[in-house]
Design an enzyme around this catalytic site. Sequence first.
Site, PDB file in Angstrom:
ATOM      1  N   THR A 225       0.837  -1.200   0.000  1.00 23.53           N
ATOM      2  CA  THR A 225       0.000   0.000   0.000  1.00 23.53           C
ATOM      3  C   THR A 225       0.871   1.250   0.000  1.00 23.53           C
ATOM      4  O   THR A 225       0.395   2.341   0.346  1.00 23.53           O
ATOM      5  CB  THR A 225      -0.934   0.026   1.229  1.00 23.53           C
ATOM      6  OG1 THR A 225      -0.144  -0.133   2.423  1.00 23.53           O
ATOM      7  CG2 THR A 225      -1.970  -1.073   1.174  1.00 23.53           C
TER       8      THR A 225
ATOM      9  N   ARG B 160       4.273   2.265  -2.453  1.00 22.03           N
ATOM     10  CA  ARG B 160       4.603   2.741  -3.787  1.00 22.03           C
ATOM     11  C   ARG B 160       4.853   1.538  -4.692  1.00 22.03           C
ATOM     12  O   ARG B 160       5.499   0.571  -4.286  1.00 22.03           O
ATOM     13  CB  ARG B 160       5.826   3.654  -3.769  1.00 22.03           C
ATOM     14  CG  ARG B 160       5.585   5.042  -3.196  1.00 22.03           C
ATOM     15  CD  ARG B 160       4.641   5.854  -4.082  1.00 22.03           C
ATOM     16  NE  ARG B 160       4.397   7.210  -3.576  1.00 22.03           N
ATOM     17  CZ  ARG B 160       3.367   7.547  -2.819  1.00 22.03           C
ATOM     18  NH1 ARG B 160       2.488   6.608  -2.448  1.00 22.03           N
ATOM     19  NH2 ARG B 160       3.203   8.798  -2.428  1.00 22.03           N
TER      20      ARG B 160
ATOM     21  N   GLU C 194       1.107   2.972 -12.587  1.00 28.35           N
ATOM     22  CA  GLU C 194      -0.271   3.367 -12.307  1.00 28.35           C
ATOM     23  C   GLU C 194      -0.662   4.709 -12.899  1.00 28.35           C
ATOM     24  O   GLU C 194      -1.856   4.996 -13.066  1.00 28.35           O
ATOM     25  CB  GLU C 194      -0.518   3.395 -10.797  1.00 28.35           C
ATOM     26  CG  GLU C 194       0.201   4.494 -10.048  1.00 28.35           C
ATOM     27  CD  GLU C 194      -0.148   4.506  -8.558  1.00 28.35           C
ATOM     28  OE1 GLU C 194      -0.655   5.534  -8.096  1.00 28.35           O
ATOM     29  OE2 GLU C 194       0.088   3.480  -7.889  1.00 28.35           O
TER      30      GLU C 194
END
Length: 328
Positions: free
Chosen positions: A230, A232, A261
Amino acid sequence: MKIAVFSTRNYDQQFLEQFNTGHELTFFTQSLSLQNIPLTQGFDALCLFVNDNADAQVLAKLEENGIKLILLRCAGFNNIDLFAAAETGIKVLRVPAYSPQAVAEHAMAMILTLNRKTHKAHNRTREGNFSLEGLMGFNLHSAKVALIGTGNIGKAFYNILVGFGCQIMAYDPYPDKELTAKGLQYGTLEQVISGADIVSLHCPLLEDNHHMINTTTLQLFKKGAMLINTSRGGLINTPEVIAALKSGQLGYLGIDVYEQESKLFFADHSSEIMTDELIARLISFPNVLITSHQGFFTREAMEQIAQTTYANVDAFASGSALDNEVRE
């Protein structure tokens, strides 16, 4: 000050407008990039999020446009070239802590979902299938958890793990004295992840920990262990994690972040062809849970982000001490 807010979604605008301390805001849905630098003309400051790009080229152009300040509405700053920012004289301020419990609780939600398969059970029962086949999990009580990073979020997650009765060991280059006093044992990365049932990442992305989870470190996990990220996306080597999933060395994967992302998260791509082969491969695994960087996303966290962002800009405007400045 005149502030351009990039990567804006409805919720960003809602909270930034609610807590505005008197600044002129202009909202852009686009992420900052070299291609849309002209949008920054006429502003004093920029407000950026995790996927905005402020590399050396971008910062040079921002200096030409008269930008004096970058306000990060997040804790991470790996998307900013801090050396280049210092060269241009652009100050960079961040929100170092915003409801660390939000991210910690999301990490635990991912663990519980993957372990007890509640998402699959929900889908089954909606179709009239009440079978328990394939839904078996394991007790978190006494499970060995490797806690990687014990900053504010790591500490919040530690307290959750204690409540579940887990056996916790931590890795952090800077051990926390408060947690040590509570009995938390620290070790090297290799010592901490060796034989772990669950490995959970709670550290910033730095040059020396890029792809810290790779084929070598994955071999130290207990076979069939769970990995939660949760923090990087760049902390894990995605192709090598996929190989570990295929071999069964890694039994579960929960990620709220992904190295690529910026091209996917915070937008609806449901009517598009998925061209990112890695994320498409991950989605195909039944033991993988992906959320789109929503760990921070609670009402309390959004309020704290807005309030701290305005405290930062007000300090800059008044010439006060910049407590949340990020330097090279």
